[in-house]
Design an enzyme around this catalytic site. Structure first.
Site, short mmCIF file in Angstrom:
data_model
loop_
_atom_site.label_atom_id
_atom_site.label_comp_id
_atom_site.label_asym_id
_atom_site.label_seq_id
_atom_site.Cartn_x
_atom_site.Cartn_y
_atom_site.Cartn_z
N HIS A 182 -31.67 -2.40 -54.95
CA HIS A 182 -30.51 -1.78 -55.62
C HIS A 182 -30.58 -0.25 -55.63
O HIS A 182 -29.69 0.39 -56.17
CB HIS A 182 -30.35 -2.30 -57.05
CG HIS A 182 -29.94 -3.73 -57.14
ND1 HIS A 182 -29.28 -4.25 -58.24
CD2 HIS A 182 -30.08 -4.77 -56.29
CE1 HIS A 182 -29.05 -5.54 -58.06
NE2 HIS A 182 -29.54 -5.87 -56.87
N HIS A 216 -28.94 -15.34 -50.87
CA HIS A 216 -27.60 -14.75 -50.83
C HIS A 216 -27.55 -13.63 -49.81
O HIS A 216 -28.52 -12.88 -49.64
CB HIS A 216 -27.19 -14.23 -52.22
CG HIS A 216 -28.07 -13.15 -52.77
ND1 HIS A 216 -27.81 -11.81 -52.62
CD2 HIS A 216 -29.23 -13.21 -53.48
CE1 HIS A 216 -28.75 -11.09 -53.22
NE2 HIS A 216 -29.63 -11.91 -53.75
N GLU A 232 -24.04 -13.97 -55.46
CA GLU A 232 -25.18 -13.85 -56.38
C GLU A 232 -25.15 -12.52 -57.12
O GLU A 232 -25.47 -12.45 -58.30
CB GLU A 232 -26.49 -13.99 -55.61
CG GLU A 232 -27.70 -14.30 -56.50
CD GLU A 232 -28.37 -13.08 -57.09
OE1 GLU A 232 -29.17 -13.24 -58.02
OE2 GLU A 232 -28.10 -11.95 -56.63
N GLU A 233 -24.76 -11.45 -56.43
CA GLU A 233 -24.69 -10.14 -57.06
C GLU A 233 -23.40 -9.96 -57.86
O GLU A 233 -23.24 -8.95 -58.55
CB GLU A 233 -24.80 -9.03 -56.01
CG GLU A 233 -26.07 -9.05 -55.18
CD GLU A 233 -27.31 -8.65 -55.97
OE1 GLU A 233 -27.20 -8.48 -57.20
OE2 GLU A 233 -28.38 -8.53 -55.36
N ASP A 267 -24.78 -11.53 -50.00
CA ASP A 267 -24.03 -10.45 -50.62
C ASP A 267 -25.00 -9.41 -51.19
O ASP A 267 -26.13 -9.72 -51.56
CB ASP A 267 -23.09 -10.96 -51.70
CG ASP A 267 -23.79 -11.62 -52.87
OD1 ASP A 267 -24.72 -12.42 -52.62
OD2 ASP A 267 -23.41 -11.35 -54.03
N GLU A 271 -35.83 -14.57 -53.43
CA GLU A 271 -35.69 -13.30 -54.15
C GLU A 271 -36.97 -12.48 -54.04
O GLU A 271 -38.07 -13.03 -53.90
CB GLU A 271 -35.38 -13.57 -55.63
CG GLU A 271 -33.98 -14.12 -55.90
CD GLU A 271 -32.89 -13.08 -55.71
OE1 GLU A 271 -33.21 -11.89 -55.48
OE2 GLU A 271 -31.71 -13.45 -55.78
N ASP A 310 -33.34 -7.29 -51.03
CA ASP A 310 -32.58 -8.14 -51.96
C ASP A 310 -31.25 -8.54 -51.35
O ASP A 310 -30.24 -7.91 -51.61
CB ASP A 310 -32.37 -7.38 -53.28
CG ASP A 310 -31.78 -8.25 -54.37
OD1 ASP A 310 -31.78 -9.48 -54.23
OD2 ASP A 310 -31.29 -7.69 -55.37
#
Length: 395
Positions: free
Chosen positions: A368, A74, A141-142, A76, A170, A107
């Site tokens: 994150h 992903h 995905e997020e 995003d 991931e 990520d």
């Protein structure tokens, strides 16, 4: 356009696209240009759902005769949060102290950048692959994962696409690149219990029924006895209460209802259906055996609601996929990766319905966080691992 063989340049270009869920932010456009330079056919379908944001996704394929490998991920990212907490701007892709800083660095734009670089090097050295290689990249995905991988898989399968194996990029490593391959994931199930009482004045309890004493034994019944002791491949199933609430701002009012939400991360002892039945049976027994107040005849009255989308447990047993990736990691890093089922959920839970799938990417310590970053040396190492895997898996 020159071939995108440098993972550092690839990642910098992707980080500079502020693709905060659900915005595309230019990231898919950058990725499309890289892949078209490799001769890939690229589609960017947009999926919609009432009440949800539209999401743009990308599916690219270099077609050949032979097995079909999917790389999934992903572009995003989560919001950067307070940008003043960053020592480098979150979308600048600045390098300092041998690390690249930026939201999505690990990520998981980093793994995408490395896989594209590995694919470019493979094409540069070997020409077209002996089989087919596709990239299935979502922008959801997020987010709620409604207009992303699920629909992209359905869209591709409806056009005749099928896959022999998949890698999800991931960040699977805890401390060092090569620590861990994810070969499965625990399932996830969420629910909410509501116990019904009768609201009243605290000075006149005989005219009311407090639901809180009725909720407590129901919560205890879900914890004891433990749901299981774990299996050979998975840790013990874990249930966590995530909220307890009565919605009552007054200290002199007995509330009319009490609620508690919970989430279960479960192993292959259970399916979604058998776990739901076990939870309901435990609550039914506890409700029948308890009262809101001593001396009352009526059992505890409750309601159980299942929340969100449940995720089934899965375990990949494809020896060629796992052994080839493990050998590639060990050849490049000298580490023999652990085969793990720990952690939360990922889009691998959707892909496993189409082909065997494993997960392997960068070190995830800063994902994150403010100052999310990746060691520049790890980008080159991961690229070499992916390249070795491509060569050996198609051999």
């Amino acid at each position: 356009m020159s071939l995108p063989v440098d993972p550092v340049s690839n990642l910098a270009a992707l980080i500079r696209c502020p693709s905060v869920t659900p915005a595309e932010g230019g990231a898919l456009g950058v990725l499309e240009a890289m892949l078209k330079a490799l001769g890939a056919r690229v589609d960017r379908p947009v999926f919609t759902e009432d009440g949800e944001a539209d999401v743009e996704n990308l599916y690219a394929r270099i077609a050949g005769n032979g097995p079909h490998l999917m790389f999934a991920g992903h572009t995003d990212v989560v919001p950067p949060g307070d940008e003043s907490a960053w020592t480098h701007p979150p979308f600048a892709a600045e390098i300092a102290g041998g690390e690249m800083f930026g939201r999505g660095a690990v990520d998981m734009k980093g793994a995408i950048a490395c896989f594209v670089a590995a694919l470019a090097r493979h094409v540069e050295m070997r020409g077209a692959p002996k089989g087919s290689i596709s990239l299935l990249i979502t922008g959801d995905e997020e987010g709620p994962a409604i207009n992303g991988t699920v629909k992209l898989l359905e869209w591709a399968a409806a056009r005749g696409e099928s896959w022999d194996a998949a890698i999800v990029g991931e960040p699977t490593n805890a401390e060092a690149l090569g620590d861990m391959i994810k070969v499965g994931r625990r399932g996830s199930l969420s629910g909410r219990i509501t116990v019904f009482g009768r609201q009243g004045h605290v000075a006149y309890p005989h005219l009311a029924d407090n639901p809180i004493p009725g909720l407590l034994p129901l919560l205890e019944a879900l914890l004891q006895p433990p749901l299981d002791a774990g299996t050979a491949e998975f840790p013990a199933t874990n249930l966590e209460f995530t909220s307890v609430d009565v919605g009552n701002p007054a200290v002199n009012v007995i509330p009319g209802r009490a609620t508690s939400a919970f989430n279960v991360r479960f192993n292959d002892t259970w399916s979604v259906e058998t776990l739901q039945a076990e939870i309901h049976n435990r609550l039914d027994r506890a409700a029948a055996e308890n009262r809101l107040r001593p001396g009352r005849a009526e059992p505890v009255s409750f309601e159980l609601e299942w929340l969100g989308r449940s995720s089934p447990v899965f375990l990949t047993r494809d020896e060629k996929l796992i052994e080839t990736l493990s050998a590639s990691i060990e050849a490049v890093t000298g580490r023999k990766p652990a085969l793990s089922t720990t952690g939360g959920t990922s889009d691998a839970r959707f892909i496993k319905d189409y082909c065997p799938v494993v997960e392997f990417g960068l070190v995830g310590r800063t994902m994150h966080m403010a100052d999310e970053r990746v060691a520049v040396a790890d980008l080159e190492t991961l690229t070499r691992i992916y390249l070795r895997f491509l060569e050996d898996w198609f051999a």
